[in-house]
Design a protein around this motif. Structure first.
Motif, PDB file in Angstrom:
ATOM      1  N   ALA A 209       0.806  -1.220   0.000  1.00  0.00           N
ATOM      2  CA  ALA A 209       0.000   0.000   0.000  1.00  0.00           C
ATOM      3  C   ALA A 209       0.840   1.272   0.000  1.00  0.00           C
ATOM      4  CB  ALA A 209      -0.935   0.001   1.216  1.00  0.00           C
ATOM      5  N   VAL A 210       2.156   1.161   0.149  1.00  0.00           N
ATOM      6  CA  VAL A 210       3.027   2.347   0.125  1.00  0.00           C
ATOM      7  C   VAL A 210       3.060   2.908  -1.293  1.00  0.00           C
ATOM      8  CG1 VAL A 210       5.384   3.202   0.432  1.00  0.00           C
ATOM      9  CG2 VAL A 210       4.419   1.552   2.064  1.00  0.00           C
ATOM     10  N   ASP A 211       2.601   4.117  -1.468  1.00  0.00           N
ATOM     11  CA  ASP A 211       2.512   4.728  -2.791  1.00  0.00           C
ATOM     12  C   ASP A 211       3.906   4.924  -3.380  1.00  0.00           C
ATOM     13  OD1 ASP A 211       1.056   5.857  -4.933  1.00  0.00           O
ATOM     14  OD2 ASP A 211       1.618   7.864  -4.251  1.00  0.00           O
ATOM     15  N   GLY A 212       4.092   4.460  -4.604  1.00  0.00           N
ATOM     16  CA  GLY A 212       5.366   4.631  -5.295  1.00  0.00           C
ATOM     17  C   GLY A 212       6.275   3.418  -5.237  1.00  0.00           C
ATOM     18  N   LEU A 213       5.932   2.423  -4.408  1.00  0.00           N
ATOM     19  CA  LEU A 213       6.743   1.195  -4.362  1.00  0.00           C
ATOM     20  C   LEU A 213       6.370   0.335  -5.561  1.00  0.00           C
ATOM     21  CD1 LEU A 213       8.760  -0.674  -2.918  1.00  0.00           C
ATOM     22  CD2 LEU A 213       6.817  -1.636  -1.660  1.00  0.00           C
ATOM     23  N   GLU A 214       7.330   0.077  -6.433  1.00  0.00           N
ATOM     24  CA  GLU A 214       7.061  -0.654  -7.660  1.00  0.00           C
ATOM     25  C   GLU A 214       7.226  -2.160  -7.498  1.00  0.00           C
ATOM     26  OE1 GLU A 214       6.017   0.306 -10.830  1.00  0.00           O
ATOM     27  OE2 GLU A 214       5.457   2.075  -9.685  1.00  0.00           O
ATOM     28  N   ARG A 215       8.252  -2.571  -6.749  1.00  0.00           N
ATOM     29  CA  ARG A 215       8.533  -4.004  -6.633  1.00  0.00           C
ATOM     30  C   ARG A 215       8.846  -4.356  -5.187  1.00  0.00           C
ATOM     31  NH1 ARG A 215      12.380  -5.688 -11.797  1.00  0.00           N
ATOM     32  NH2 ARG A 215      10.881  -5.158 -13.452  1.00  0.00           N
ATOM     33  N   LEU A 216       8.267  -5.480  -4.753  1.00  0.00           N
ATOM     34  CA  LEU A 216       8.506  -5.974  -3.405  1.00  0.00           C
ATOM     35  C   LEU A 216       8.940  -7.435  -3.505  1.00  0.00           C
ATOM     36  CD1 LEU A 216       8.358  -5.343  -0.376  1.00  0.00           C
ATOM     37  CD2 LEU A 216       5.947  -6.022  -0.425  1.00  0.00           C
ATOM     38  N   ARG A 217      10.120  -7.731  -2.962  1.00  0.00           N
ATOM     39  CA  ARG A 217      10.676  -9.083  -2.942  1.00  0.00           C
ATOM     40  C   ARG A 217      10.982  -9.474  -1.502  1.00  0.00           C
ATOM     41  NH1 ARG A 217      12.044 -10.203  -8.226  1.00  0.00           N
ATOM     42  NH2 ARG A 217      12.677  -8.480  -9.578  1.00  0.00           N
ATOM     43  N   TYR A 218      11.341 -10.749  -1.295  1.00  0.00           N
ATOM     44  CA  TYR A 218      11.750 -11.187   0.032  1.00  0.00           C
ATOM     45  C   TYR A 218      12.633 -12.426  -0.086  1.00  0.00           C
ATOM     46  CZ  TYR A 218       7.809 -14.434  -0.611  1.00  0.00           C
ATOM     47  OH  TYR A 218       6.944 -15.385  -1.100  1.00  0.00           O
ATOM     48  N   THR A 219      13.484 -12.615   0.913  1.00  0.00           N
ATOM     49  CA  THR A 219      14.352 -13.789   0.977  1.00  0.00           C
ATOM     50  C   THR A 219      14.853 -13.934   2.413  1.00  0.00           C
ATOM     51  OG1 THR A 219      16.156 -14.887  -0.194  1.00  0.00           O
ATOM     52  CG2 THR A 219      16.528 -12.600   0.389  1.00  0.00           C
ATOM     53  N   SER A 220      14.991 -15.159   2.887  1.00  0.00           N
ATOM     54  CA  SER A 220      14.577 -16.406   2.278  1.00  0.00           C
ATOM     55  C   SER A 220      13.452 -16.983   3.099  1.00  0.00           C
ATOM     56  CB  SER A 220      15.717 -17.411   2.269  1.00  0.00           C
ATOM     57  OG  SER A 220      16.631 -17.228   1.237  1.00  0.00           O
ATOM     58  N   PRO A 221      12.441 -17.576   2.457  1.00  0.00           N
ATOM     59  CA  PRO A 221      11.370 -18.236   3.197  1.00  0.00           C
ATOM     60  C   PRO A 221      11.725 -19.683   3.521  1.00  0.00           C
ATOM     61  CG  PRO A 221      10.873 -18.265   0.872  1.00  0.00           C
ATOM     62  CD  PRO A 221      12.195 -17.541   1.022  1.00  0.00           C
ATOM     63  N   HIS A 222      10.915 -20.293   4.362  1.00  0.00           N
ATOM     64  CA  HIS A 222      11.047 -21.715   4.687  1.00  0.00           C
ATOM     65  C   HIS A 222       9.790 -22.415   4.186  1.00  0.00           C
ATOM     66  CE1 HIS A 222      11.547 -25.440   6.910  1.00  0.00           C
ATOM     67  NE2 HIS A 222      12.688 -25.021   7.420  1.00  0.00           N
ATOM     68  N   PRO A 223       9.924 -23.567   3.530  1.00  0.00           N
ATOM     69  CA  PRO A 223       8.731 -24.262   3.018  1.00  0.00           C
ATOM     70  C   PRO A 223       7.661 -24.517   4.072  1.00  0.00           C
ATOM     71  CG  PRO A 223      10.700 -25.221   2.068  1.00  0.00           C
ATOM     72  CD  PRO A 223      11.171 -24.239   3.111  1.00  0.00           C
ATOM     73  N   LYS A 224       8.066 -24.755   5.321  1.00  0.00           N
ATOM     74  CA  LYS A 224       7.075 -25.043   6.364  1.00  0.00           C
ATOM     75  C   LYS A 224       6.172 -23.853   6.633  1.00  0.00           C
ATOM     76  CE  LYS A 224       9.863 -23.791  10.437  1.00  0.00           C
ATOM     77  NZ  LYS A 224       8.949 -22.760  10.955  1.00  0.00           N
ATOM     78  N   ASP A 225       6.634 -22.650   6.323  1.00  0.00           N
ATOM     79  CA  ASP A 225       5.863 -21.434   6.587  1.00  0.00           C
ATOM     80  C   ASP A 225       5.327 -20.795   5.306  1.00  0.00           C
ATOM     81  OD1 ASP A 225       6.294 -21.393   9.448  1.00  0.00           O
ATOM     82  OD2 ASP A 225       8.368 -20.862   9.002  1.00  0.00           O
ATOM     83  N   MET A 226       5.450 -21.485   4.173  1.00  0.00           N
ATOM     84  CA  MET A 226       4.926 -20.955   2.914  1.00  0.00           C
ATOM     85  C   MET A 226       3.439 -21.280   2.830  1.00  0.00           C
ATOM     86  SD  MET A 226       5.324 -19.171   0.276  1.00  0.00           S
ATOM     87  CE  MET A 226       7.089 -18.882   0.329  1.00  0.00           C
ATOM     88  N   ARG A 227       2.636 -20.431   3.460  1.00  0.00           N
ATOM     89  CA  ARG A 227       1.206 -20.682   3.553  1.00  0.00           C
ATOM     90  C   ARG A 227       0.472 -20.060   2.368  1.00  0.00           C
ATOM     91  NH1 ARG A 227       1.348 -23.049   8.269  1.00  0.00           N
ATOM     92  NH2 ARG A 227       2.633 -22.236   9.971  1.00  0.00           N
ATOM     93  N   GLU A 228      -0.795 -20.452   2.239  1.00  0.00           N
ATOM     94  CA  GLU A 228      -1.569 -20.039   1.077  1.00  0.00           C
ATOM     95  C   GLU A 228      -1.748 -18.526   1.024  1.00  0.00           C
ATOM     96  OE1 GLU A 228      -5.502 -21.521  -1.426  1.00  0.00           O
ATOM     97  OE2 GLU A 228      -5.145 -22.242   0.618  1.00  0.00           O
ATOM     98  N   ASP A 229      -1.855 -17.854   2.192  1.00  0.00           N
ATOM     99  CA  ASP A 229      -2.048 -16.403   2.153  1.00  0.00           C
ATOM    100  C   ASP A 229      -0.825 -15.693   1.595  1.00  0.00           C
ATOM    101  OD1 ASP A 229      -0.433 -16.949   4.343  1.00  0.00           O
ATOM    102  OD2 ASP A 229      -1.528 -15.645   5.737  1.00  0.00           O
ATOM    103  N   VAL A 230       0.374 -16.244   1.854  1.00  0.00           N
ATOM    104  CA  VAL A 230       1.590 -15.653   1.291  1.00  0.00           C
ATOM    105  C   VAL A 230       1.634 -15.882  -0.216  1.00  0.00           C
ATOM    106  CG1 VAL A 230       4.118 -15.692   1.300  1.00  0.00           C
ATOM    107  CG2 VAL A 230       2.845 -15.907   3.454  1.00  0.00           C
ATOM    108  N   ILE A 231       1.294 -17.099  -0.644  1.00  0.00           N
ATOM    109  CA  ILE A 231       1.277 -17.403  -2.074  1.00  0.00           C
ATOM    110  C   ILE A 231       0.260 -16.515  -2.794  1.00  0.00           C
ATOM    111  CG2 ILE A 231       0.794 -19.201  -3.779  1.00  0.00           C
ATOM    112  CD1 ILE A 231       1.730 -21.248  -1.643  1.00  0.00           C
ATOM    113  N   SER A 232      -0.911 -16.341  -2.192  1.00  0.00           N
ATOM    114  CA  SER A 232      -1.946 -15.509  -2.796  1.00  0.00           C
ATOM    115  C   SER A 232      -1.498 -14.067  -2.943  1.00  0.00           C
ATOM    116  CB  SER A 232      -3.225 -15.569  -1.957  1.00  0.00           C
ATOM    117  OG  SER A 232      -3.774 -16.876  -1.956  1.00  0.00           O
ATOM    118  N   ALA A 233      -0.639 -13.609  -2.036  1.00  0.00           N
ATOM    119  CA  ALA A 233      -0.152 -12.229  -2.112  1.00  0.00           C
ATOM    120  C   ALA A 233       0.559 -11.964  -3.431  1.00  0.00           C
ATOM    121  CB  ALA A 233       0.778 -11.935  -0.936  1.00  0.00           C
TER     122      ALA A 233
END
Length: 432
Positions: A209-233
């Motif tokens: 929601a921050v106006d002007g932010l074009e790209r948002l990335r992240y590292t590193s996730p863990h498969p055990k915490d890769m939930r559907e709400d994160v994937i949907s994002a």
């Protein structure tokens, strides 16, 4: 994370009046920010430290500092083994470097207890249009091969409102792309006070929601915490890029259990299926360890099967490296180096073949590229990255920090090639 910490060290040193020297021999302060995740990093650092010892001998007033994970891992012996080192500090004590440098007596001092996030320090970014944001520090996992929990401690999350303010400040300063950092980034928020409790998916939405932010990335996730709400994002939030780094480590459930990864092959493949369902064009990259103690040919074949089935866009592949103080270092059935190397060669060949096949889907498409500068292989061309985190070398006239559209004409396992579509410059925030 180390790149982020180095930028914070640079920013802090500049605030103290230091400027970067052209070479070590011209420096008043030689500062190392160290990694300890693999033995090769340790060995390279020791060689650099030998040069610092020689330079210190030539000019005794020169200050030698060692920070980061290696310093934390040898905190009880660093000054005994390397008496020419003036100051040593762990990842949670970077701010104490300023205290040391401004004190009256520069004698050997060590700072190793976690006190604060390096993200609170001023930064000196490598690129004005890209920024790292540390959202958490430490890890609560107990992977048998990993030294990180020993060097960065238990997991601690930063306040979400503070993170929103930091990203707002970065965007106001010209940053288009932000990468969120943590040892286990998608377990963010679980340790926060109840009134501030925020899931990782909710944090992504706040930052999107921050106006002007074009790209948002992240590292590193863990498969055990890769939930559907994160994937949907990745499908629902405009700035969240179509790239997920999902570490596999091994395709054998038996080896995953020995690694204490807390998921098996089936659960991992279920996460992949969810990603493909919600974000069909998502780029998937991974980490794989070859030659973990007790890995049989059958176990390794299971890894090859997963790599072939998933079709990764890229992979970081590592020969198992025993780290001091980890359980895996003392496990029986340590594999001969020759076996590890032979398996690594087979793995790399498959990874590159599947990655090349995945890259070919971009040929003929027009992709948004964030220009990073001249191509490393041909200075007459430009280099940038797509939202899928694919490197693109292309013909064009854009400047670093611009968003342009590039028609993709060729692909290898690691890079794309193309030409800028004329009159395609994209105004930041225009599509919100």
């Amino acid at each position: 994370m180390n790149q982020h910490d180095s930028e914070r060290m640079r920013g802090m040193l500049e605030s103290l009046g230091y400027s970067e020297a052209p070479e070590r021999s011209a420096a008043d302060l030689i500062l190392f920010n160290t990694c300890s995740i693999r033995e090769s990093a340790d060995n390279r650092f020791i060689a650099h430290l030998g040069e610092a010892k020689r330079l210190k001998r030539e000019h005794p007033d020169r200050v030698v500092g060692v920070g980061g994970c290696w310093a934390q891992s040898v905190k009880d012996e660093v000054f005994e083994r390397f008496p020419f080192v003036d100051v040593a500090f762990g990842p949670g004590q970077i701010h104490r470097l300023a205290e040391f440098l401004t004190s009256d007596s520069l004698t050997a001092q060590g700072y190793f207890e976690f006190e604060d996030f390096s993200g609170h320090l001023p930064g000196k970014r490598e690129r004005e249009f890209q920024g790292w944001v540390q959202i958490s520090q430490g890890c609560n996992c107990v992977c048998s091969y990993c030294i990180v929990p020993q060097t960065r401690g238990r997991e601690q999350s930063r306040d979400p409102a503070e993170l929103v303010r930091e990203v707002e400040g970065l965007v106001a300063d010209g940053v288009l792309e932000v990468t969120l950092l943590g040892q286990n980034v998608n377990s963010y928020g679980r340790d926060l006070p109840r009134e501030d409790r925020t899931t990782f998916a909710e944090l992504l939405a706040k930052l999107d929601a921050v106006d002007g932010l074009e790209r948002l990335r992240y590292t590193s996730p863990h498969p055990k915490d890769m939930r559907e709400d994160v994937i949907s994002a990745h499908a629902e939030l405009r700035s969240v890029c179509e790239h997920i780094h999902l570490p596999l480590q091994s395709g054998s459930s038996r080896i995953l259990k020995a690694m204490r990864r807390t998921y098996n092959r089936e659960r991992y493949m279920d996460r992949v299926a969810q990603i493909r369902e919600h974000v069909p064009d998502c780029a998937l990259t991974t980490d794989i360890i070859v030659g973990f103690p007790g890995e049989t040919e059958s176990d390794f074949e299971a890894t090859l099967e997963v790599v072939d089935a998933v079709g990764y866009d890229g992979a970081f592949t590592f020969v198992f490296s025993p780290r001091r103080g980890t359980d895996a270092a003392t496990l029986p059935e340590q594999l001969p180096h020759a076996v590890k190397r032979e398996r690594m060669e087979r793995l790399v060949e498959l990874v590159q073949r599947r990655a090349r096949e995945r890259s070919e889907r971009f040929v003929g498409r027009v992709e948004e590229v964030l220009v990073e500068g001249p191509s490393r292989t041909d200075p007459t061309r430009l280099r940038g990255r797509t939202r899928h985190n694919k490197t693109v070398n292309f013909d064009g006239t854009a400047s670093a920090g611009e968003l342009v559209e590039v028609e993709i004409a060729g692909a290898t396992s690691t890079t794309l090639a193309g030409r800028e579509v004329l009159a395609s410059r994209i105004t930041a925030g225009a599509r919100r």
